[in-house]
Design a protein around this motif. Structure first.
Motif, PDB file in Angstrom:
ATOM      1  N   MET A   1       6.531 -17.297  11.776  1.00 19.64           N
ATOM      2  CA  MET A   1       6.762 -18.574  11.116  1.00 19.64           C
ATOM      3  C   MET A   1       5.756 -18.746   9.989  1.00 19.64           C
ATOM      4  N   ASN A   2       6.228 -19.160   8.843  1.00 16.71           N
ATOM      5  CA  ASN A   2       5.367 -19.347   7.686  1.00 16.71           C
ATOM      6  C   ASN A   2       4.885 -20.791   7.656  1.00 16.71           C
ATOM      7  N   HIS A   3       3.562 -20.974   7.798  1.00 17.55           N
ATOM      8  CA  HIS A   3       2.996 -22.316   7.802  1.00 17.55           C
ATOM      9  C   HIS A   3       2.629 -22.787   6.403  1.00 17.55           C
ATOM     10  N   HIS A   4       2.787 -21.938   5.425  1.00 25.01           N
ATOM     11  CA  HIS A   4       2.418 -22.272   4.060  1.00 25.01           C
ATOM     12  C   HIS A   4       3.603 -22.019   3.127  1.00 25.01           C
ATOM     13  N   PRO A   5       4.498 -22.987   2.994  1.00 20.41           N
ATOM     14  CA  PRO A   5       5.677 -22.768   2.159  1.00 20.41           C
ATOM     15  C   PRO A   5       5.343 -22.486   0.699  1.00 20.41           C
ATOM     16  N   HIS A   6       4.217 -23.016   0.203  1.00 21.68           N
ATOM     17  CA  HIS A   6       3.867 -22.752  -1.195  1.00 21.68           C
ATOM     18  C   HIS A   6       3.525 -21.288  -1.424  1.00 21.68           C
ATOM     19  N   VAL A   7       2.997 -20.606  -0.400  1.00 22.92           N
ATOM     20  CA  VAL A   7       2.693 -19.184  -0.520  1.00 22.92           C
ATOM     21  C   VAL A   7       3.992 -18.401  -0.653  1.00 22.92           C
ATOM     22  N   ALA A   8       4.990 -18.764   0.147  1.00 24.88           N
ATOM     23  CA  ALA A   8       6.292 -18.097   0.056  1.00 24.88           C
ATOM     24  C   ALA A   8       6.920 -18.334  -1.309  1.00 24.88           C
ATOM     25  N   ALA A   9       6.772 -19.555  -1.830  1.00 23.59           N
ATOM     26  CA  ALA A   9       7.336 -19.863  -3.143  1.00 23.59           C
ATOM     27  C   ALA A   9       6.643 -19.046  -4.219  1.00 23.59           C
ATOM     28  N   GLU A  10       5.315 -18.880  -4.114  1.00 21.81           N
ATOM     29  CA  GLU A  10       4.583 -18.080  -5.088  1.00 21.81           C
ATOM     30  C   GLU A  10       5.020 -16.623  -5.039  1.00 21.81           C
ATOM     31  N   LYS A  11       5.227 -16.094  -3.847  1.00 23.30           N
ATOM     32  CA  LYS A  11       5.683 -14.711  -3.715  1.00 23.30           C
ATOM     33  C   LYS A  11       7.076 -14.551  -4.316  1.00 23.30           C
ATOM     34  N   THR A  12       7.945 -15.540  -4.094  1.00 25.84           N
ATOM     35  CA  THR A  12       9.287 -15.501  -4.654  1.00 25.84           C
ATOM     36  C   THR A  12       9.226 -15.559  -6.173  1.00 25.84           C
ATOM     37  N   ALA A  13       8.371 -16.421  -6.716  1.00 24.11           N
ATOM     38  CA  ALA A  13       8.235 -16.525  -8.175  1.00 24.11           C
ATOM     39  C   ALA A  13       7.718 -15.218  -8.759  1.00 24.11           C
ATOM     40  N   ALA A  14       6.775 -14.590  -8.084  1.00 24.07           N
ATOM     41  CA  ALA A  14       6.239 -13.317  -8.569  1.00 24.07           C
ATOM     42  C   ALA A  14       7.323 -12.246  -8.551  1.00 24.07           C
ATOM     43  N   ALA A  15       8.126 -12.213  -7.502  1.00 21.68           N
ATOM     44  CA  ALA A  15       9.202 -11.226  -7.419  1.00 21.68           C
ATOM     45  C   ALA A  15      10.238 -11.484  -8.505  1.00 21.68           C
ATOM     46  N   THR A  16      10.531 -12.745  -8.765  1.00 27.53           N
ATOM     47  CA  THR A  16      11.502 -13.089  -9.798  1.00 27.53           C
ATOM     48  C   THR A  16      11.008 -12.647 -11.159  1.00 27.53           C
ATOM     49  N   SER A  17       9.726 -12.861 -11.451  1.00 27.82           N
ATOM     50  CA  SER A  17       9.219 -12.518 -12.775  1.00 27.82           C
ATOM     51  C   SER A  17       9.212 -11.013 -13.001  1.00 27.82           C
ATOM     52  N   LYS A  18       9.129 -10.221 -11.933  1.00 29.02           N
ATOM     53  CA  LYS A  18       9.201  -8.768 -12.095  1.00 29.02           C
ATOM     54  C   LYS A  18      10.610  -8.344 -12.498  1.00 29.02           C
ATOM     55  N   ARG A  19      11.600  -9.027 -11.972  1.00 31.28           N
ATOM     56  CA  ARG A  19      12.981  -8.707 -12.310  1.00 31.28           C
ATOM     57  C   ARG A  19      13.407  -9.379 -13.612  1.00 31.28           C
ATOM     58  N   ASP A  20      12.746 -10.460 -13.956  1.00 30.34           N
ATOM     59  CA  ASP A  20      13.088 -11.236 -15.143  1.00 30.34           C
ATOM     60  C   ASP A  20      11.792 -11.501 -15.917  1.00 30.34           C
ATOM     61  N   PRO A  21      11.307 -10.486 -16.622  1.00 35.48           N
ATOM     62  CA  PRO A  21      10.000 -10.616 -17.275  1.00 35.48           C
ATOM     63  C   PRO A  21       9.988 -11.690 -18.358  1.00 35.48           C
ATOM     64  N   ILE A  22       8.809 -12.205 -18.605  1.00 32.22           N
ATOM     65  CA  ILE A  22       8.609 -13.163 -19.680  1.00 32.22           C
ATOM     66  C   ILE A  22       8.127 -12.387 -20.900  1.00 32.22           C
ATOM     67  N   LEU A  23       8.833 -12.569 -22.007  1.00 28.44           N
ATOM     68  CA  LEU A  23       8.495 -11.879 -23.249  1.00 28.44           C
ATOM     69  C   LEU A  23       7.794 -12.845 -24.183  1.00 28.44           C
ATOM     70  N   ARG A  24       6.627 -12.454 -24.662  1.00 27.79           N
ATOM     71  CA  ARG A  24       5.880 -13.258 -25.634  1.00 27.79           C
ATOM     72  C   ARG A  24       6.608 -13.197 -26.973  1.00 27.79           C
ATOM     73  N   VAL A  25       6.067 -13.849 -27.991  1.00 22.61           N
ATOM     74  CA  VAL A  25       6.776 -14.019 -29.260  1.00 22.61           C
ATOM     75  C   VAL A  25       7.211 -12.691 -29.887  1.00 22.61           C
ATOM     76  N   GLN A  26       6.286 -11.785 -30.121  1.00 21.31           N
ATOM     77  CA  GLN A  26       6.644 -10.543 -30.813  1.00 21.31           C
ATOM     78  C   GLN A  26       7.663  -9.708 -30.030  1.00 21.31           C
ATOM     79  N   PRO A  27       7.442  -9.485 -28.735  1.00 21.44           N
ATOM     80  CA  PRO A  27       8.465  -8.744 -27.981  1.00 21.44           C
ATOM     81  C   PRO A  27       9.820  -9.472 -27.930  1.00 21.44           C
ATOM     82  N   ALA A  28       9.790 -10.810 -27.878  1.00 24.31           N
ATOM     83  CA  ALA A  28      11.042 -11.576 -27.875  1.00 24.31           C
ATOM     84  C   ALA A  28      11.774 -11.384 -29.202  1.00 24.31           C
ATOM     85  N   CYS A  29      11.023 -11.406 -30.302  1.00 27.35           N
ATOM     86  CA  CYS A  29      11.632 -11.174 -31.621  1.00 27.35           C
ATOM     87  C   CYS A  29      12.294  -9.804 -31.670  1.00 27.35           C
ATOM     88  N   GLN A  30      11.584  -8.799 -31.196  1.00 27.10           N
ATOM     89  CA  GLN A  30      12.129  -7.445 -31.196  1.00 27.10           C
ATOM     90  C   GLN A  30      13.356  -7.353 -30.291  1.00 27.10           C
TER      91      GLN A  30
END
Length: 80
Positions: A1-30
């Motif tokens: 049982m996970n007693h810290h739901p925010h930890v699970a949310a952080e892990k989910t957000a980290a996994a999402t960002s690996k599959r959906d990277p954030i591109l800064r300005v120059q890479p986004a332009c390219q």
């Protein structure tokens, strides 16, 4: 049982960002094939979602947001 739901949310957000990277300005332009001024013009006009705030002076777009924008252009695929 996970007693810290925010930890699970952080892990989910980290996994999402690996599959959906954030591109800064120059890479986004390219990625979408436009210059910096056009990228910001697209954002101001509402054609492209505003960037995410990823730091005090850093902004970026999720790759999926840029993909959605490119898909919205249709078969021509030109933003300019």
């Amino acid at each position: 049982m996970n007693h810290h739901p925010h930890v699970a949310a952080e892990k989910t957000a980290a996994a999402t960002s690996k599959r959906d990277p954030i591109l800064r300005v120059q890479p986004a332009c390219q990625y979408i094939g436009v210059g910096r001024t056009t990228l910001y013009s697209l954002t101001r006009s509402g054609a492209l979602e505003p960037p995410l705030k990823i730091g005090p002076r850093a902004r970026g777009w999720r790759q999926s947001t840029l993909d959605d924008f490119l898909d919205s252009l249709g078969p021509a695929g030109s933003a300019a």
